[in-house]
Design a protein around this motif. Structure first.
Motif, mmCIF file in Angstrom:
data_model
loop_
_atom_site.group_PDB
_atom_site.id
_atom_site.type_symbol
_atom_site.label_atom_id
_atom_site.label_comp_id
_atom_site.label_asym_id
_atom_site.label_seq_id
_atom_site.Cartn_x
_atom_site.Cartn_y
_atom_site.Cartn_z
ATOM 1 N N ALA A 29 0.847 -1.193 0.000
ATOM 2 C CA ALA A 29 0.000 0.000 0.000
ATOM 3 C C ALA A 29 0.884 1.245 0.000
ATOM 4 O O ALA A 29 2.049 1.196 0.390
ATOM 5 C CB ALA A 29 -0.906 0.019 1.227
ATOM 6 N N VAL A 30 0.296 2.336 -0.423
ATOM 7 C CA VAL A 30 0.932 3.648 -0.348
ATOM 8 C C VAL A 30 0.142 4.457 0.670
ATOM 9 O O VAL A 30 -1.067 4.660 0.509
ATOM 10 C CB VAL A 30 0.932 4.368 -1.719
ATOM 11 N N ILE A 31 0.843 4.885 1.730
ATOM 12 C CA ILE A 31 0.188 5.623 2.813
ATOM 13 C C ILE A 31 0.866 6.963 2.989
ATOM 14 O O ILE A 31 2.079 7.034 3.216
ATOM 15 C CB ILE A 31 0.239 4.810 4.127
ATOM 16 N N PHE A 99 7.358 1.524 -5.814
ATOM 17 C CA PHE A 99 5.932 1.230 -5.666
ATOM 18 C C PHE A 99 5.540 0.004 -6.477
ATOM 19 O O PHE A 99 5.548 0.016 -7.699
ATOM 20 C CB PHE A 99 5.101 2.440 -6.094
ATOM 21 N N ASP A 100 5.205 -1.072 -5.771
ATOM 22 C CA ASP A 100 4.688 -2.275 -6.419
ATOM 23 C C ASP A 100 3.658 -2.911 -5.489
ATOM 24 O O ASP A 100 3.408 -2.411 -4.393
ATOM 25 C CB ASP A 100 5.816 -3.244 -6.791
ATOM 26 N N GLU A 101 3.086 -4.005 -5.912
ATOM 27 C CA GLU A 101 2.002 -4.639 -5.150
ATOM 28 C C GLU A 101 2.458 -5.229 -3.821
ATOM 29 O O GLU A 101 1.656 -5.438 -2.928
ATOM 30 C CB GLU A 101 1.323 -5.718 -6.000
ATOM 31 N N LEU A 104 5.162 -1.755 1.012
ATOM 32 C CA LEU A 104 4.409 -0.794 1.802
ATOM 33 C C LEU A 104 5.235 0.482 1.833
ATOM 34 O O LEU A 104 6.410 0.452 2.214
ATOM 35 C CB LEU A 104 4.193 -1.335 3.213
ATOM 36 N N SER A 105 4.659 1.587 1.412
ATOM 37 C CA SER A 105 5.361 2.869 1.388
ATOM 38 C C SER A 105 4.674 3.848 2.323
ATOM 39 O O SER A 105 3.484 4.134 2.180
ATOM 40 C CB SER A 105 5.383 3.446 -0.034
ATOM 41 N N LEU A 106 5.451 4.352 3.288
ATOM 42 C CA LEU A 106 4.992 5.357 4.235
ATOM 43 C C LEU A 106 5.653 6.669 3.822
ATOM 44 O O LEU A 106 6.883 6.750 3.788
ATOM 45 C CB LEU A 106 5.409 4.981 5.653
ATOM 46 N N ILE A 107 4.852 7.683 3.514
ATOM 47 C CA ILE A 107 5.411 8.908 2.958
ATOM 48 C C ILE A 107 5.038 10.116 3.811
ATOM 49 O O ILE A 107 3.875 10.522 3.853
ATOM 50 C CB ILE A 107 4.949 9.108 1.501
ATOM 51 N N ILE A 116 4.241 13.729 -8.803
ATOM 52 C CA ILE A 116 5.170 12.633 -9.083
ATOM 53 C C ILE A 116 4.745 11.361 -8.343
ATOM 54 O O ILE A 116 4.807 10.268 -8.889
ATOM 55 C CB ILE A 116 6.618 13.011 -8.668
ATOM 56 N N LEU A 117 4.310 11.517 -7.105
ATOM 57 C CA LEU A 117 3.914 10.367 -6.300
ATOM 58 C C LEU A 117 2.632 9.731 -6.841
ATOM 59 O O LEU A 117 1.780 10.430 -7.402
ATOM 60 C CB LEU A 117 3.665 10.800 -4.843
ATOM 61 N N PRO A 118 2.472 8.427 -6.634
ATOM 62 C CA PRO A 118 1.213 7.792 -7.026
ATOM 63 C C PRO A 118 0.095 8.224 -6.074
ATOM 64 O O PRO A 118 0.348 8.815 -5.024
ATOM 65 C CB PRO A 118 1.510 6.299 -6.863
#
Length: 154
Positions: A29-31, A99-101, A104-107, A116-118
């Motif tokens: 996930a992207v958080i 970023f892939d399935e 986990l990305s904490l931003i 630029i970010l998804p």
């Protein structure tokens, strides 16, 4: 921000919530983490990393922009874009490769990477509430909706 929210009394509660968030992230996930300086974004990230099985220290990637962690739960990327001068700098980092399935990305400070970010699956806002913190969250994707509902039930 949304009708999803929780009040947390102190730093141990923030870490515990982060551990719960990690448990809810059954897939990548992207958080996005929103909040002023000192609100606890890195503390929350520390809890997420602990929840993913990371045993070591967690430092804020303020100067490196990203700290990668290989955890038993899979790759976790902790971004801090506070010192980012221009969102285009993210392209030089190869940002899209993070970023892939599975990951986990904490931003932290995601607004500095706008364009630029998804799209974030989940966005969490942290602000002062009495002597503690109020966390509120909203989702932007179906994956984020499932995550938001799991957090609320927790």
């Amino acid at each position: 921000m949304s009708d999803y929210s929780i009040e947390l009394a102190d730093e141990p509660a923030m870490v515990a919530f982060g551990e719960h968030l990690a448990a809810c992230c059954t897939e990548g996930a992207v958080i996005f983490l929103h909040g002023d300086l000192g609100m606890g974004k890195t503390t929350l990230s520390r809890g997420v990393l602990r929840g993913c099985g990371h045993q070591g220290s967690v430092k804020s990637p303020t100067y490196t922009l990203v700290e990668p962690y290989e955890t038993p739960a899979g790759p976790v990327y902790h971004f801090d874009l506070y010192r980012l001068g221009d969102p285009e700098e993210l392209e030089f980092l190869g940002i899209r490769d993070y970023f892939d399935e599975r990951s986990l990305s904490l931003i932290e400070w995601p607004e500095r990477g706008a364009g630029i970010l998804p799209v974030a699956d989940l966005e969490i806002e942290i602000r002062v509430e009495g002597t503690g913190r109020l966390l509120s969250w909203q989702y932007n994707t179906e994956k984020g909706r499932k995550l938001a509902d799991s957090l609320r039930k927790g």
